[in-house]
Design an enzyme around this catalytic site. Structure first.
Site, PDB file in Angstrom:
ATOM      1  N   CYS A  44      -1.137  13.881  45.041  1.00 36.53           N
ATOM      2  CA  CYS A  44       0.052  13.921  45.884  1.00 36.53           C
ATOM      3  C   CYS A  44       1.185  13.273  45.100  1.00 36.53           C
ATOM      4  O   CYS A  44       1.106  12.091  44.749  1.00 36.53           O
ATOM      5  CB  CYS A  44      -0.164  13.149  47.190  1.00 36.53           C
ATOM      6  SG  CYS A  44      -1.239  14.002  48.337  1.00 36.53           S
ATOM      7  N   TYR A  45       2.212  14.076  44.803  1.00 35.44           N
ATOM      8  CA  TYR A  45       3.385  13.588  44.091  1.00 35.44           C
ATOM      9  C   TYR A  45       4.475  13.268  45.104  1.00 35.44           C
ATOM     10  O   TYR A  45       4.774  14.083  45.977  1.00 35.44           O
ATOM     11  CB  TYR A  45       3.887  14.643  43.100  1.00 35.44           C
ATOM     12  CG  TYR A  45       2.966  14.805  41.923  1.00 35.44           C
ATOM     13  CD1 TYR A  45       3.151  14.046  40.773  1.00 35.44           C
ATOM     14  CD2 TYR A  45       1.905  15.701  41.967  1.00 35.44           C
ATOM     15  CE1 TYR A  45       2.293  14.184  39.695  1.00 35.44           C
ATOM     16  CE2 TYR A  45       1.050  15.845  40.888  1.00 35.44           C
ATOM     17  CZ  TYR A  45       1.251  15.087  39.754  1.00 35.44           C
ATOM     18  OH  TYR A  45       0.399  15.219  38.682  1.00 35.44           O
ATOM     19  N   PHE A  46       5.062  12.087  44.972  1.00 34.65           N
ATOM     20  CA  PHE A  46       6.066  11.606  45.907  1.00 34.65           C
ATOM     21  C   PHE A  46       7.432  11.537  45.241  1.00 34.65           C
ATOM     22  O   PHE A  46       7.549  11.289  44.044  1.00 34.65           O
ATOM     23  CB  PHE A  46       5.695  10.199  46.411  1.00 34.65           C
ATOM     24  CG  PHE A  46       4.476  10.176  47.275  1.00 34.65           C
ATOM     25  CD1 PHE A  46       4.589  10.221  48.653  1.00 34.65           C
ATOM     26  CD2 PHE A  46       3.213  10.118  46.716  1.00 34.65           C
ATOM     27  CE1 PHE A  46       3.457  10.208  49.461  1.00 34.65           C
ATOM     28  CE2 PHE A  46       2.076  10.092  47.509  1.00 34.65           C
ATOM     29  CZ  PHE A  46       2.194  10.139  48.884  1.00 34.65           C
ATOM     30  N   LEU A 106       6.262  15.494  47.671  1.00 34.73           N
ATOM     31  CA  LEU A 106       7.026  16.579  47.066  1.00 34.73           C
ATOM     32  C   LEU A 106       6.105  17.732  46.698  1.00 34.73           C
ATOM     33  O   LEU A 106       6.461  18.895  46.824  1.00 34.73           O
ATOM     34  CB  LEU A 106       7.738  16.057  45.811  1.00 34.73           C
ATOM     35  CG  LEU A 106       8.559  17.032  44.996  1.00 34.73           C
ATOM     36  CD1 LEU A 106       9.778  17.466  45.798  1.00 34.73           C
ATOM     37  CD2 LEU A 106       8.996  16.395  43.688  1.00 34.73           C
TER      38      LEU A 106
END
Length: 166
Positions: A44-46, A106
């Site tokens: 999970c890219y933030f 994102l």
């Protein structure tokens, strides 16, 4: 094996492979160590709504690796070739903390990853649109250019030799 993931710099080369099996055939001829085979990884890219991290070529990722149980918080990019992973225990809590400071997911991706060590180098085969990665980590940024050259040679041995063995 833990020394493979120590350091705060990473040189990584990414390639789309035509044939993983051909590359594995070449890899088997080399002295290597298997760390993971066919593990499922969820990343999970933030970022902020305005994508401030992306605009600055930075990333913040929470990674969960099934079967091995490894959970990582990974930050990349505050310097060239910078990659700082740290082990975490509760990915839900860390994700909640990140969201509390107005970051949101994102991008969320899942991939099947196999990871091999050839000497000081990592060779990663990802099943995600054919992407793969060769990498090494170090604390000494003076070694990065030399490591980049050595990685290109290693990549050429494994990928190019595999292409010639059709």
């Amino acid at each position: 094996m833990s020394e493979h993931f120590e350091g705060k710099f990473e040189v990584a080369l990414k390639y789309r492979l035509e044939s993983k099996s051909k590359c594995l055939t070449i890899l088997k001829l080399m002295t290597h160590e298997v760390m993971l085979q066919d593990n499922l990884e969820s990343d999970c890219y933030f970022d902020t709504a305005e994508q401030h991290l992306f605009a600055e070529n930075k990333s913040l990722c929470i990674r969960e690796i099934e079967r091995s149980g490894i959970k990582l918080w990974i930050v990349k990019g505050h310097q060239a070739d910078c990659c700082e992973p740290t082990n975490i225990t509760d990915t839900n809590k860390e994700k909640s903390i990140i969201k509390t400071i107005d970051y949101h997911i994102l991008l969320a991706i899942k991939k099947t990853r196999s990871l091999y060590f050839v000497g000081k180098f990592h060779i990663t085969f990802d099943k995600l649109d054919g992407l793969g990665e060769f990498a090494i980590m170090t604390d000494d940024n003076k070694l990065l250019d030399g490591y980049r050259s050595e990685l290109i040679i290693l990549k050429n041995i494994i990928i190019c030799s595999g292409q010639l063995m059709s």
